[in-house]
Write a protein that holds these residues in place. Sequence first.
Motif, PDB file in Angstrom:
ATOM      1  N   ALA A 121       0.834  -1.208   0.000  1.00 53.93           N
ATOM      2  CA  ALA A 121       0.000   0.000   0.000  1.00 53.93           C
ATOM      3  C   ALA A 121       0.865   1.252   0.000  1.00 53.93           C
ATOM      4  O   ALA A 121       0.504   2.272  -0.594  1.00 53.93           O
ATOM      5  CB  ALA A 121      -0.921  -0.003   1.221  1.00 53.93           C
ATOM      6  N   ARG A 125       1.372  -0.613  -5.165  1.00 50.88           N
ATOM      7  CA  ARG A 125       0.070  -1.273  -5.071  1.00 50.88           C
ATOM      8  C   ARG A 125      -0.203  -2.219  -6.237  1.00 50.88           C
ATOM      9  O   ARG A 125      -1.109  -3.046  -6.172  1.00 50.88           O
ATOM     10  CB  ARG A 125      -1.038  -0.222  -4.957  1.00 50.88           C
ATOM     11  N   TYR A 261      -2.084   7.518   5.186  1.00 46.21           N
ATOM     12  CA  TYR A 261      -2.050   7.204   3.756  1.00 46.21           C
ATOM     13  C   TYR A 261      -1.976   5.692   3.552  1.00 46.21           C
ATOM     14  O   TYR A 261      -2.668   5.135   2.684  1.00 46.21           O
ATOM     15  CB  TYR A 261      -0.844   7.888   3.112  1.00 46.21           C
ATOM     16  N   ASP A 264      -5.331   4.018   4.520  1.00 42.70           N
ATOM     17  CA  ASP A 264      -6.329   4.284   3.481  1.00 42.70           C
ATOM     18  C   ASP A 264      -6.056   3.411   2.264  1.00 42.70           C
ATOM     19  O   ASP A 264      -6.993   2.913   1.612  1.00 42.70           O
ATOM     20  CB  ASP A 264      -6.302   5.758   3.079  1.00 42.70           C
ATOM     21  N   GLY A 265      -4.783   3.222   1.958  1.00 39.12           N
ATOM     22  CA  GLY A 265      -4.433   2.357   0.840  1.00 39.12           C
ATOM     23  C   GLY A 265      -4.852   0.923   1.092  1.00 39.12           C
ATOM     24  O   GLY A 265      -5.291   0.217   0.162  1.00 39.12           O
ATOM     25  N   GLU A 268      -8.482   0.772   0.297  1.00 36.95           N
ATOM     26  CA  GLU A 268      -8.685   0.815  -1.154  1.00 36.95           C
ATOM     27  C   GLU A 268      -8.332  -0.517  -1.811  1.00 36.95           C
ATOM     28  O   GLU A 268      -8.966  -0.925  -2.780  1.00 36.95           O
ATOM     29  CB  GLU A 268      -7.841   1.929  -1.767  1.00 36.95           C
ATOM     30  N   ALA A 274     -13.125  -0.814   6.345  1.00 40.22           N
ATOM     31  CA  ALA A 274     -13.150   0.618   6.634  1.00 40.22           C
ATOM     32  C   ALA A 274     -13.522   0.900   8.084  1.00 40.22           C
ATOM     33  O   ALA A 274     -12.971   1.815   8.716  1.00 40.22           O
ATOM     34  CB  ALA A 274     -14.119   1.326   5.689  1.00 40.22           C
TER      35      ALA A 274
END
Length: 720
Positions: A121, A125, A261, A264-265, A268, A274
């Motif tokens: 991540a 990615r 970051y 969050d990756g 994603e 989440a």
Amino acid sequence: MTDSEQPKSTGESRGRHALDNTSAARTRAKAAQPTKKKRRRWPWIVLIVLLAAILIPLGLFAFAYSQYKVPEPQELANKQITTIYANDGQTQLARLVPPEGNRTQVKLEQVPQHMQDAVLAAEDREFWTNSGFSFTGFGRAVVGQLTGNPTAGGGSTITQQYVKNTLVGNERSYVRKARELIYSVKMTNEWDKETILNAYLNTVYFGRNAYGIQAASNAYFNKNVEDLTTEESALLAGVIQAPSALDPAVDPEASAGRWNYVLDGLVEMGVLDASERAGMQFPQTRDPSEYSAYTEATGANGHIKNQVIAELGTIGITEEDVQTRGLQITTTIDMNVQNASLDAADTALAPLQEDARAAAVTVDPKTGAVRGYFGGHDANGWDYANAPMQTGSIFKIIGLAAAVQQGISTDTYYSSAPYQLEGTNIIVNNDEGGSCGSCSLKEALKNSYNTSFQRLQADLANKSQDTADMGHALGIAPTYANGDKTLSEEGQRPYDGIILGQYPSRAIDMATVVATLTNDGIWHDTHFVQRVTDSSGEVLYERPEDTGERRVSKQVARNVIEAMEPIAAWSNGALAGGRPSAAKTGTSQLGDTGANRDTWMIGSTPQLATAVWVGTADNTSAIYNAWGGIMYGSGAATQIWKSILDTSLENQDFEYFPDAVPVRYGTGTAGSGYYYDPSWSSGSSNTWSDSSTDDAAASDAPDDENPADAPAGGQESPAA
């Protein structure tokens, strides 16, 4: 007005103009023709240039691709930490950290899946699908630069980063970047992705002098990689981009931004829920000041480390193995004995002069394993346990062993009157004029009569050479590290003062001598290394069980031990509870000053053999007791010896030495008339012998420090 001057008619004028226009038109047409041809060539030129711009690099890439060789994974061995442990396999004694950094290899299956995902991540990615280069990653990095977003990912894939770290370096040039790209694409085609990821995780820099994920786990969280949480994994993955700047101890705000970051990756990428991510808290890291990647060894452990490294070379473990295989070395050191050694030395030295120093080595007689080793507290300083020091009267037990081997019984009577060395005018005396008149060798050993033992050595078949050979047989190294021969006079027969400790020996050698005698004359190689494995768990070395090597007969050893048994109590060193022991003290005088320079106590129980030396830092000045008086072996050295054995054996049963059968096989005359066999020498098949040397002339005079000389001769007080 003439006709020629008249204006032309209108028709004529128009005709001329028409002709002029036609001519001009033709001229313009001709001029225009080349211009049209040039315009038609431009597309072809542009096309050729474009093709060349594409095909030439592709050709060069293809050629370079065919020429470059990607090493096998095992060929890219990175230097990593070697760790030295005590015999419990847990207590860390030392770490060998390569200059390139702090690194310990781990297998990919040891790395939690959330740690692997966090790194992807943060850094790449599309790792599982890209060909070693990522256009989207490159674009994301460009956008990050343009927008000033410091948390955006980098342009290099994980494969490119690994190639840079291990193959092409980080020089800022187009050539280096091209080589990086070629290697990355080719590596992706030749290695599986799991291998690349594992190699990357073991080499990437995380800051705090930590290379690789295992070292980083320890540096930031004081734990192994297997125990990392998802939050901790995200933090470690986040700092890779800029380890110095993103360390939370340096910039907690920037570190937290990068941490977010990464999390969050993970969301994603679909590997983190989440709602779970929303409840995560930024983890606390350890204080960098409490962590030092380069602390190799402290205090006495530094000398143990040096002994271990030297021994590895003798058992086939190379320097490259030490640097690149992440060795786990289990030593023979028993922390109970080791701690007892340090405590005993510190306690005994505390009331002494500032430059007082000590050495203590404890060996298991049954195996040769070193259980305790103290050569001083300066890890990088002088190792007094490995330093040759004059031994004084402890060497009398070696002369006694040589005599018993030749048939001279320990109950043989010898005169203790002053003795003149053969062929010289040197008179040997006993300390403070002590004398028993004529008494047994046992009594002479207890009272440490120099004169009796000089007479004894004179009765040996090869005199002082037999004493030297017996010293080597029992465990004194034949040579020092610099190649100098021990117990000899420039390679020849030693002076007669050898039996009084004229020649220096090391504490580790004297511990071996006592261990061999304690073990019924069977010598074992004194050693520190028990087991060696690499970072993958492969066993590279396991100390084999061995039966040892007989160096003297059982009865010789037992008779010498029996003669040593009363001495600990005689020297104020009786072990707790009356535990059986065998011992001998010794001192070496400082020239003709009347003071002593080296003091010793060596001895054993059936379980442990210990040698202790006490002297001064430079070994050129006198050592005094706590009251400023002359120090003897019965002083601080005996205190340390007793404390080590009392503490180490506190919870162990008493063991007893086997009975000694008196020696009665001699046929010649020795001492005050006992018969022995003068042809029985240390070179016979009944004992081990170092290579013999020609006897030096009996008249060879000792030097000024010769302990055989009355004022300089390792003499003992009756209680020494």
